[in-house]
Scaffold this motif. Structure first.
Motif, PDB file in Angstrom:
ATOM      1  N   ASP A 164      75.031  36.381  41.371  1.00  0.00           N
ATOM      2  CA  ASP A 164      73.593  35.924  42.114  1.00  0.00           C
ATOM      3  C   ASP A 164      74.282  35.510  43.648  1.00  0.00           C
ATOM      4  O   ASP A 164      74.246  34.683  43.758  1.00  0.00           O
ATOM      5  CB  ASP A 164      72.854  35.152  41.521  1.00  0.00           C
ATOM      6  N   TYR A 165      74.308  36.752  44.669  1.00  0.00           N
ATOM      7  CA  TYR A 165      74.742  36.369  46.056  1.00  0.00           C
ATOM      8  C   TYR A 165      73.844  35.560  46.698  1.00  0.00           C
ATOM      9  O   TYR A 165      74.110  34.632  47.516  1.00  0.00           O
ATOM     10  CB  TYR A 165      75.000  37.444  46.713  1.00  0.00           C
ATOM     11  N   ALA A 167      71.817  33.088  45.368  1.00  0.00           N
ATOM     12  CA  ALA A 167      71.826  31.714  45.027  1.00  0.00           C
ATOM     13  C   ALA A 167      73.160  30.947  45.232  1.00  0.00           C
ATOM     14  O   ALA A 167      73.313  30.075  45.780  1.00  0.00           O
ATOM     15  CB  ALA A 167      71.790  31.741  43.299  1.00  0.00           C
ATOM     16  N   ALA A 168      74.204  31.973  45.504  1.00  0.00           N
ATOM     17  CA  ALA A 168      75.544  31.352  45.756  1.00  0.00           C
ATOM     18  C   ALA A 168      75.572  30.910  47.199  1.00  0.00           C
ATOM     19  O   ALA A 168      76.235  29.828  47.528  1.00  0.00           O
ATOM     20  CB  ALA A 168      76.540  32.304  45.360  1.00  0.00           C
ATOM     21  N   VAL A 169      75.000  31.718  48.236  1.00  0.00           N
ATOM     22  CA  VAL A 169      75.126  31.488  49.463  1.00  0.00           C
ATOM     23  C   VAL A 169      74.332  30.247  49.745  1.00  0.00           C
ATOM     24  O   VAL A 169      74.508  29.113  50.566  1.00  0.00           O
ATOM     25  CB  VAL A 169      74.837  32.499  50.325  1.00  0.00           C
ATOM     26  N   LYS A 170      73.140  30.127  49.286  1.00  0.00           N
ATOM     27  CA  LYS A 170      72.111  29.171  49.196  1.00  0.00           C
ATOM     28  C   LYS A 170      72.947  27.662  48.844  1.00  0.00           C
ATOM     29  O   LYS A 170      72.760  26.655  49.782  1.00  0.00           O
ATOM     30  CB  LYS A 170      70.814  29.218  48.374  1.00  0.00           C
ATOM     31  N   GLU A 171      73.516  27.777  47.699  1.00  0.00           N
ATOM     32  CA  GLU A 171      74.180  26.562  47.301  1.00  0.00           C
ATOM     33  C   GLU A 171      75.267  25.945  48.556  1.00  0.00           C
ATOM     34  O   GLU A 171      75.519  24.972  48.519  1.00  0.00           O
ATOM     35  CB  GLU A 171      74.951  26.719  45.857  1.00  0.00           C
ATOM     36  N   ALA A 172      76.144  26.906  48.845  1.00  0.00           N
ATOM     37  CA  ALA A 172      76.975  26.877  49.703  1.00  0.00           C
ATOM     38  C   ALA A 172      76.396  26.081  51.046  1.00  0.00           C
ATOM     39  O   ALA A 172      77.140  25.153  51.339  1.00  0.00           O
ATOM     40  CB  ALA A 172      77.677  27.980  50.013  1.00  0.00           C
ATOM     41  N   VAL A 173      75.380  26.572  51.485  1.00  0.00           N
ATOM     42  CA  VAL A 173      74.863  25.964  52.752  1.00  0.00           C
ATOM     43  C   VAL A 173      74.432  24.642  52.363  1.00  0.00           C
ATOM     44  O   VAL A 173      74.607  23.775  53.018  1.00  0.00           O
ATOM     45  CB  VAL A 173      73.450  26.820  53.209  1.00  0.00           C
ATOM     46  N   GLU A 174      73.745  24.316  51.308  1.00  0.00           N
ATOM     47  CA  GLU A 174      73.201  23.047  50.915  1.00  0.00           C
ATOM     48  C   GLU A 174      74.538  21.986  50.733  1.00  0.00           C
ATOM     49  O   GLU A 174      74.205  21.005  50.924  1.00  0.00           O
ATOM     50  CB  GLU A 174      72.337  23.143  49.790  1.00  0.00           C
ATOM     51  N   HIS A 199      70.848  39.831  50.402  1.00  0.00           N
ATOM     52  CA  HIS A 199      71.289  38.736  49.580  1.00  0.00           C
ATOM     53  C   HIS A 199      71.857  37.529  50.306  1.00  0.00           C
ATOM     54  O   HIS A 199      71.293  36.347  50.317  1.00  0.00           O
ATOM     55  CB  HIS A 199      72.215  39.460  48.744  1.00  0.00           C
ATOM     56  N   ARG A 200      73.002  37.678  50.888  1.00  0.00           N
ATOM     57  CA  ARG A 200      73.558  36.738  51.908  1.00  0.00           C
ATOM     58  C   ARG A 200      72.745  36.047  52.515  1.00  0.00           C
ATOM     59  O   ARG A 200      72.553  34.796  53.052  1.00  0.00           O
ATOM     60  CB  ARG A 200      74.706  37.324  52.382  1.00  0.00           C
ATOM     61  N   LEU A 201      72.047  36.714  53.660  1.00  0.00           N
ATOM     62  CA  LEU A 201      71.274  36.253  54.720  1.00  0.00           C
ATOM     63  C   LEU A 201      69.970  35.520  54.179  1.00  0.00           C
ATOM     64  O   LEU A 201      69.814  34.494  54.390  1.00  0.00           O
ATOM     65  CB  LEU A 201      70.797  37.501  55.522  1.00  0.00           C
ATOM     66  N   VAL A 202      69.341  36.180  53.013  1.00  0.00           N
ATOM     67  CA  VAL A 202      68.273  35.596  52.135  1.00  0.00           C
ATOM     68  C   VAL A 202      68.433  33.836  51.665  1.00  0.00           C
ATOM     69  O   VAL A 202      67.805  33.252  51.923  1.00  0.00           O
ATOM     70  CB  VAL A 202      67.730  36.507  51.134  1.00  0.00           C
ATOM     71  N   GLY A 203      69.763  34.025  51.104  1.00  0.00           N
ATOM     72  CA  GLY A 203      70.388  32.856  50.453  1.00  0.00           C
ATOM     73  C   GLY A 203      70.653  31.552  51.625  1.00  0.00           C
ATOM     74  O   GLY A 203      70.302  30.740  51.385  1.00  0.00           O
TER      75      GLY A 203
END
Length: 335
Positions: A164-165, A167-174, A199-203
């Protein structure tokens, strides 16, 4: 006695005193042969050193026991780890693997798929960051199942295995926001690619929004997947006063990190980096790169297992498999 290296199906049939059809049935695993005859044929095959021709077997059984793998770069560690998972499972199910390198060029991808189809492969696994219209059209024309591994189909029509790209990027940003950063850069491949735009931009945007930060388009960057590109891009990132970056590729992340060092910045005290592929590049450098942990071997292995089911017309309950990701916290983030 016939030399082993020149033994043919005719030699085997002559040795046992049976028809060519009988030998062919034994070779292709047809059960409609008496056990005693089968044993004699197998003994003759061993004595003569007969090696069935794969093409001939394919014509008889309508299967070549060969699958094709289309990959952007055979030297890229991310794709090579996926390929290892594919190859191990293919070997388990007695399939040979034909690898093709495309340099992520849609024209070469189309040619590769057509070439594999002309070789009558039983199935194809496609790896790459983007599926353009011509590539999708070519895949649709192939008379063999195609599975995506680590590749996004924007329409979710093709069978695929990914993480889940979003979710993964969102978690990295957080993660970096929680470490106190207010200007977080996102580095991806071309934004027209579905994996980046959808995916990545949305996250990334979701992570900012969830933490009360505004989206700033000046913090978005695109880069080729190599060290030099990352190093060159880092100058632009540096100019935005960003203090952290989420990066799509390990070599690019290394280029950014070394540029920061060359500017007298400390990583992670002055600048934090989270990369995405968690290859050996992320581990051997100092400091080691914090990374989204992708189960790369498993992505390849699960894609190949799905392909075996599709090639055998078995029911596949889930055609869009999402495997769990992790975070490998190392030296480029404070915590």
């Amino acid at each position: 006695m016939q030399k082993k290296q020149t033994a043919t199906i005719y030699d085997v049939a002559s040795r046992v005193g049976v028809s060519l059809a009988t030998v062919s049935r034994v070779v292709n695993g047809n059960s409609n042969v008496r056990e005693s005859t089968k044993r004699k044929v197998l003994d003759a095959i061993e004595e003569l050193g007969y090696h069935p021709n794969a093409v001939a077997r394919g014509l008889a059984s309508k299967k070549t026991t060969t699958i094709g793998v289309v990959m952007p770069d055979v030297t890229d560690m991310y794709y090579s780890e996926l390929a290892r998972g594919i190859d191990d499972v293919a070997n388990m199910y007695h399939y040979d693997v034909l690898l093709t390198n495309t340099d992520e060029d849609p024209v070469r991808e189309t040619m590769a798929i057509n070439n594999l189809a002309s070789k009558q492969v039983d199935g194809i696994i496609f790896m790459g960051n983007e599926l353009d219209r011509e590539v999708l059209k070519t895949i649709a024309s192939v008379d063999a199942p195609v599975v995506l591994a680590g590749s996004i189909d924007a329409e979710k029509v093709l069978p695929s295995v990914n993480i889940d790209y979003v979710a993964a990027v969102k978690e990295a940003v957080e993660m970096v926001i929680n470490n106190g950063h207010k200007r977080v850069a996102l580095v991806t491949g071309p934004m027209e690619y579905a994996i980046n735009k959808q995916h990545r931009l949305v996250g990334y945007q979701s992570g900012l929004e969830a933490n009360g930060q505004d989206f700033d388009e000046t913090l978005l960057f695109s880069s080729h997947q190599d060290y030099a590109a990352g190093y060159q891009l880092a100058e632009k990132i540096y100019a935005t006063n960003a203090t952290a970056a989420i990066v799509h590729d390990d070599e690019v992340a290394l280029g950014i990190m070394n540029y920061m060092f060359d500017q007298g910045k400390s990583v992670p005290d002055d600048f934090e980096i989270i990369t995405s592929n968690d290859t050996k590049f992320a581990i051997v450098t100092r400091p080691a790169l914090t990374s989204i942990g992708q189960p790369k071997y498993d992505i390849g292995a699960v894609a190949m297992r799905m392909l075996t089911k599709l090639m055998n017309n078995e029911v596949v309950d889930n055609m869009q498999v999402t495997l769990p990701h992790t975070f490998e916290k190392r030296g480029t983030t404070i915590k």
